[in-house]
Write a protein that holds these residues in place. Structure first.
Motif, PDB file in Angstrom:
ATOM      1  N   VAL A 188       0.832  -1.206   0.000  1.00 43.66           N
ATOM      2  CA  VAL A 188       0.000   0.000   0.000  1.00 43.66           C
ATOM      3  C   VAL A 188       0.867   1.257   0.000  1.00 43.66           C
ATOM      4  N   GLU A 189       1.923   1.252   0.788  1.00 42.11           N
ATOM      5  CA  GLU A 189       2.819   2.413   0.836  1.00 42.11           C
ATOM      6  C   GLU A 189       3.463   2.665  -0.525  1.00 42.11           C
ATOM      7  N   TYR A 190       3.938   1.601  -1.154  1.00 46.92           N
ATOM      8  CA  TYR A 190       4.582   1.748  -2.463  1.00 46.92           C
ATOM      9  C   TYR A 190       3.573   2.222  -3.512  1.00 46.92           C
ATOM     10  N   ALA A 191       2.381   1.633  -3.510  1.00 46.21           N
ATOM     11  CA  ALA A 191       1.358   2.035  -4.468  1.00 46.21           C
ATOM     12  C   ALA A 191       0.985   3.501  -4.281  1.00 46.21           C
ATOM     13  N   GLY A 192       0.917   3.952  -3.018  1.00 48.63           N
ATOM     14  CA  GLY A 192       0.601   5.349  -2.758  1.00 48.63           C
ATOM     15  C   GLY A 192       1.626   6.289  -3.369  1.00 48.63           C
ATOM     16  N   ARG A 193       2.906   5.926  -3.248  1.00 49.77           N
ATOM     17  CA  ARG A 193       3.964   6.760  -3.832  1.00 49.77           C
ATOM     18  C   ARG A 193       3.879   6.788  -5.357  1.00 49.77           C
ATOM     19  N   VAL A 194       3.627   5.615  -5.947  1.00 48.57           N
ATOM     20  CA  VAL A 194       3.562   5.543  -7.407  1.00 48.57           C
ATOM     21  C   VAL A 194       2.380   6.340  -7.941  1.00 48.57           C
ATOM     22  N   HIS A 195       1.213   6.157  -7.354  1.00 47.61           N
ATOM     23  CA  HIS A 195       0.027   6.867  -7.834  1.00 47.61           C
ATOM     24  C   HIS A 195       0.146   8.372  -7.605  1.00 47.61           C
ATOM     25  N   ALA A 197       2.972  10.077  -7.601  1.00 47.00           N
ATOM     26  CA  ALA A 197       3.916  10.578  -8.610  1.00 47.00           C
ATOM     27  C   ALA A 197       3.246  10.696  -9.969  1.00 47.00           C
ATOM     28  N   ARG A 198       2.412   9.738 -10.318  1.00 52.87           N
ATOM     29  CA  ARG A 198       1.696   9.811 -11.605  1.00 52.87           C
ATOM     30  C   ARG A 198       0.721  10.981 -11.641  1.00 52.87           C
ATOM     31  N   LEU A 200       0.966  13.821  -9.928  1.00 53.79           N
ATOM     32  CA  LEU A 200       1.740  15.051 -10.034  1.00 53.79           C
ATOM     33  C   LEU A 200       2.264  15.245 -11.451  1.00 53.79           C
ATOM     34  N   ALA A 201       2.675  14.138 -12.080  1.00 54.09           N
ATOM     35  CA  ALA A 201       3.188  14.247 -13.441  1.00 54.09           C
ATOM     36  C   ALA A 201       2.089  14.651 -14.425  1.00 54.09           C
ATOM     37  N   SER A 202       0.878  14.200 -14.157  1.00 52.87           N
ATOM     38  CA  SER A 202      -0.234  14.498 -15.077  1.00 52.87           C
ATOM     39  C   SER A 202      -0.696  15.952 -14.995  1.00 52.87           C
ATOM     40  N   VAL A 203      -0.470  16.584 -13.851  1.00 58.18           N
ATOM     41  CA  VAL A 203      -0.903  17.990 -13.703  1.00 58.18           C
ATOM     42  C   VAL A 203       0.253  18.957 -13.803  1.00 58.18           C
ATOM     43  N   GLY A 204       1.481  18.414 -13.894  1.00 62.92           N
ATOM     44  CA  GLY A 204       2.641  19.299 -13.922  1.00 62.92           C
ATOM     45  C   GLY A 204       3.196  19.502 -15.313  1.00 62.92           C
TER      46      GLY A 204
END
Length: 204
Positions: A188-195, A197-198, A200-204
């Motif tokens: 869950v922790e890893y998935a939270g970081r990945v999602h 980051a995605r 932030l990348a989609s709005v940045g």
């Protein structure tokens, strides 16, 4: 942070080769009587059963790879509340090749996945790794420590499977609840970081 007034239900899928311990993992951590849909390992007989974690461990983890009395043919299902407001719904995916047509549907809507593997048969989990990479579902590789399997360092497992940098590899014992919970928390922790980051990348 989740508060007690916020309820979040999360779908986690558990995949890997046949006999890796997926049913045992789901059964050991589930707080409800897990649901199993399985047949005898030789392909004779099909049934849906419900049982406790202890029963699952006795029936399916005769402990070692290749000596499972039953095999999952549709899915295993369980649930665990990690803490107030966060419940994980666990879907164990069948490992045998003839049932892989179910993978797409079972993994739909999953926040993340666990790829469970026996270190003595790492190649058996490669199809699951490939599936989640294509589906862009964050996953953790959990190495189930069978008593007669070689002890491999996490970095060697990552190298052998050709994992992308950052994909966690964790050691576990699928028979033990606390070990299974640790894997779920890491997932869950890893998935939270990945999602995150995605997003932030989609709005940045």
């Amino acid at each position: 942070m989740l508060g007690e007034d916020i309820a979040l239900d999360v779908k986690i899928v558990v995949a890997g080769g046949a006999g890796a311990g997926k049913t045992t993992l789901v059964g050991s951590v589930s707080e409800i009587r897990p649901l199993y849909c399985e047949e005898e390992a030789g392909g004779v007989g099909l049934g849906v059963t419900a049982g406790g974690a202890v029963g699952a461990e006795v029936e399916r983890q005769a402990g070692e790879m290749g000596r499972e009395p039953t095999t999952t043919v549709a899915m295993d299902f369980g649930r665990i509340t990690v803490h107030a407001g966060l419940s994980l719904y666990l879907f164990g995916m069948p490992g045998r090749e003839r049932f892989r047509f179910l993978w797409e549907e079972l993994s739909t809507g999953a926040l993340a996945a666990i790829v469970l593997t026996d270190p003595g048969r790492l190649e058996d989990c490669v199809p699951a790794v490939d599936h989640f990479e294509r589906a862009r579902i964050p996953f953790v590789v959990a190495v189930n420590r069978f008593c007669d399997s070689p002890g491999l360092p996490e970095r060697d497992v990552a190298r052998a499977l050709g994992l992308d940098a950052g994909v966690p590899v964790v050691l576990c014992d699928a028979r033990h609840r606390e070990s299974g919970k640790d894997v779920l928390i890491r997932t869950v922790e890893y998935a939270g970081r990945v999602h995150a980051a995605r997003l932030l990348a989609s709005v940045g």
